[in-house]
Write a protein that holds these residues in place. Structure first.
Motif, mmCIF file in Angstrom:
data_model
loop_
_atom_site.group_PDB
_atom_site.id
_atom_site.type_symbol
_atom_site.label_atom_id
_atom_site.label_comp_id
_atom_site.label_asym_id
_atom_site.label_seq_id
_atom_site.Cartn_x
_atom_site.Cartn_y
_atom_site.Cartn_z
ATOM 1 N N LEU A 233 -8.023 7.622 -3.885
ATOM 2 C CA LEU A 233 -8.038 6.201 -3.523
ATOM 3 C C LEU A 233 -8.689 5.368 -4.617
ATOM 4 O O LEU A 233 -8.204 4.279 -4.969
ATOM 5 C CB LEU A 233 -8.778 6.002 -2.199
ATOM 6 N N GLN A 234 -9.791 5.877 -5.162
ATOM 7 C CA GLN A 234 -10.472 5.163 -6.241
ATOM 8 C C GLN A 234 -9.570 5.097 -7.470
ATOM 9 O O GLN A 234 -9.460 4.048 -8.119
ATOM 10 C CB GLN A 234 -11.782 5.878 -6.585
ATOM 11 N N ALA A 235 -8.914 6.206 -7.803
ATOM 12 C CA ALA A 235 -8.062 6.250 -8.985
ATOM 13 C C ALA A 235 -6.894 5.285 -8.867
ATOM 14 O O ALA A 235 -6.424 4.723 -9.874
ATOM 15 C CB ALA A 235 -7.561 7.666 -9.217
ATOM 16 N N ALA A 236 -6.416 5.078 -7.628
ATOM 17 C CA ALA A 236 -5.294 4.172 -7.397
ATOM 18 C C ALA A 236 -5.736 2.727 -7.213
ATOM 19 O O ALA A 236 -4.900 1.852 -6.951
ATOM 20 C CB ALA A 236 -4.500 4.639 -6.176
ATOM 21 N N ASN A 237 -7.022 2.470 -7.353
ATOM 22 C CA ASN A 237 -7.580 1.114 -7.200
ATOM 23 C C ASN A 237 -7.244 0.497 -5.843
ATOM 24 O O ASN A 237 -6.914 -0.690 -5.738
ATOM 25 C CB ASN A 237 -7.078 0.192 -8.326
ATOM 26 N N LEU A 238 -7.330 1.324 -4.798
ATOM 27 C CA LEU A 238 -7.003 0.854 -3.454
ATOM 28 C C LEU A 238 -8.240 0.551 -2.622
ATOM 29 O O LEU A 238 -8.114 0.185 -1.448
ATOM 30 C CB LEU A 238 -6.146 1.905 -2.739
ATOM 31 N N LEU A 257 -4.313 2.228 3.501
ATOM 32 C CA LEU A 257 -5.037 3.491 3.660
ATOM 33 C C LEU A 257 -4.221 4.499 4.464
ATOM 34 O O LEU A 257 -4.085 5.664 4.068
ATOM 35 C CB LEU A 257 -6.379 3.243 4.343
ATOM 36 N N VAL A 258 -3.685 4.069 5.590
ATOM 37 C CA VAL A 258 -2.928 4.985 6.442
ATOM 38 C C VAL A 258 -1.689 5.488 5.709
ATOM 39 O O VAL A 258 -1.401 6.695 5.695
ATOM 40 C CB VAL A 258 -2.548 4.307 7.770
ATOM 41 N N ASP A 259 -0.948 4.589 5.080
ATOM 42 C CA ASP A 259 0.271 5.006 4.365
ATOM 43 C C ASP A 259 -0.072 5.965 3.229
ATOM 44 O O ASP A 259 0.658 6.944 2.983
ATOM 45 C CB ASP A 259 1.003 3.786 3.819
ATOM 46 N N PHE A 260 -1.152 5.702 2.515
ATOM 47 C CA PHE A 260 -1.580 6.572 1.420
ATOM 48 C C PHE A 260 -1.931 7.961 1.946
ATOM 49 O O PHE A 260 -1.533 8.976 1.367
ATOM 50 C CB PHE A 260 -2.786 5.943 0.711
ATOM 51 N N ALA A 261 -2.683 7.999 3.057
ATOM 52 C CA ALA A 261 -3.096 9.286 3.619
ATOM 53 C C ALA A 261 -1.899 10.070 4.136
ATOM 54 O O ALA A 261 -1.806 11.289 3.918
ATOM 55 C CB ALA A 261 -4.111 9.058 4.738
ATOM 56 N N VAL A 262 -0.980 9.404 4.821
ATOM 57 C CA VAL A 262 0.205 10.093 5.335
ATOM 58 C C VAL A 262 1.000 10.686 4.186
ATOM 59 O O VAL A 262 1.458 11.842 4.237
ATOM 60 C CB VAL A 262 1.072 9.140 6.178
ATOM 61 N N ASP A 263 1.174 9.932 3.128
ATOM 62 C CA ASP A 263 1.909 10.425 1.965
ATOM 63 C C ASP A 263 1.196 11.619 1.329
ATOM 64 O O ASP A 263 1.838 12.595 0.921
ATOM 65 C CB ASP A 263 2.066 9.299 0.942
#
Length: 272
Positions: A233-238, A257-263
């Motif tokens: 998440l940090q690396a993606a600047n989210l 956050l949810v979409d990132f985690a699901v992926d």
């Protein structure tokens, strides 16, 4: 930490004014919808304690914003499943017969911290009616977020978490890490659908009368696996980072956050 230690480790008292300024610097703005998970002790010594923190959050989002906190009561569950600690087998039926019915106004939170426990009874706050995994909210969208909290979906599609996702709320982790982020349970259920549910139970009011109600609910896995998302998440600047008093903070958009985690989790084996 003792109060002596808190004073010794705090350069200046944290106040409603200073904390509101910290929240604004972090990126919280008027009109935001914010789901907050917080540790009071991490902030340092606060003039007014949890009262000042809640007031500061309210100042940051203003009257047009909506503040949400978990109000979970894990002890309003079936004693047959309790593990930390378990109770003797011959207590179970007596507990089921005598446990008071869940009451959104009176049932205390468990292990949610002093800020969330105070917030659930704060003037103008509403609370969803799930006996184990309720949420509390205050603001113009509180009823929309809390309505129809499905018994069988405490942290899934029938929960306030799904409404917060739809509204693209912000998540503030105030002195706590991703392992405390309830929004990731929604991602967990989307990444691993179809897991076998288990039977849960609680004392509830049904048409005004106390009853013991059994229901089915999806299992939750150890939230420590949420921490694996921190670096990506940090690396993606989210995620935005900052401080509120002495507490390190993370601010994240719920939908991202949810979409990132699901992926990230889809196709992976379910954590133990």
């Amino acid at each position: 930490m003792s109060e002596y230690g808190s004073i010794a480790n705090t350069p200046l008292p944290r106040t409603r004014t200073s904390l509101a300024a910290d929240f604004r610097r972090l990126g919280i703005a008027r009109g935001n919808i914010v789901l907050v998970h917080a540790s009071l002790s991490r902030i340092g010594w606060v003039a007014g304690g949890p009262v000042a923190v809640i007031e500061a959050l309210g100042d940051a989002i203003g009257d047009s914003g909506t503040l949400v906190m978990p109000a979970h009561s894990a002890d309003w569950t079936d004693p047959a499943r309790w593990q930390a600690p378990p109770v003797p087998a011959d207590w179970i039926e007596l507990i089921r017969a005598e446990m008071p019915a869940f009451d959104p106004e009176r049932t205390p939170t468990r292990n949610m911290g002093r800020i969330a426990e105070l917030f659930r009874s704060w003037p103008g706050v509403r609370r969803s009616d799930h006996p184990a995994c309720s949420f509390a909210a205050r603001g113009p969208l509180a009823e929309t977020i809390l309505a129809d909290h499905a018994l069988e979906s405490p942290l899934g599609e029938g929960s306030p978490l799904a409404r917060l996702y739809e509204l693209d709320a912000h998540i503030l982790l105030l002195g706590v890490g991703l392992e405390r982020c309830t929004m990731l349970h929604l991602a967990e259920q989307r990444a691993w659908p179809g897991r076998r549910s288990h039977v849960e139970g609680a004392a509830m009011l049904v048409e005004g009368r106390r009853q013991w109600v059994f229901y089915r609910t999806p299992p939750l896995v150890d939230a420590d696996h949420f921490l694996s998302l921190s670096t990506p998440l940090q690396a993606a600047n989210l995620v935005r980072t900052g401080m509120a008093g002495s507490a390190p903070c993370l601010l994240l958009p719920a939908r991202t956050l949810v979409d990132f985690a699901v992926d990230a989790w889809s196709g992976m084996p379910l954590p133990e």
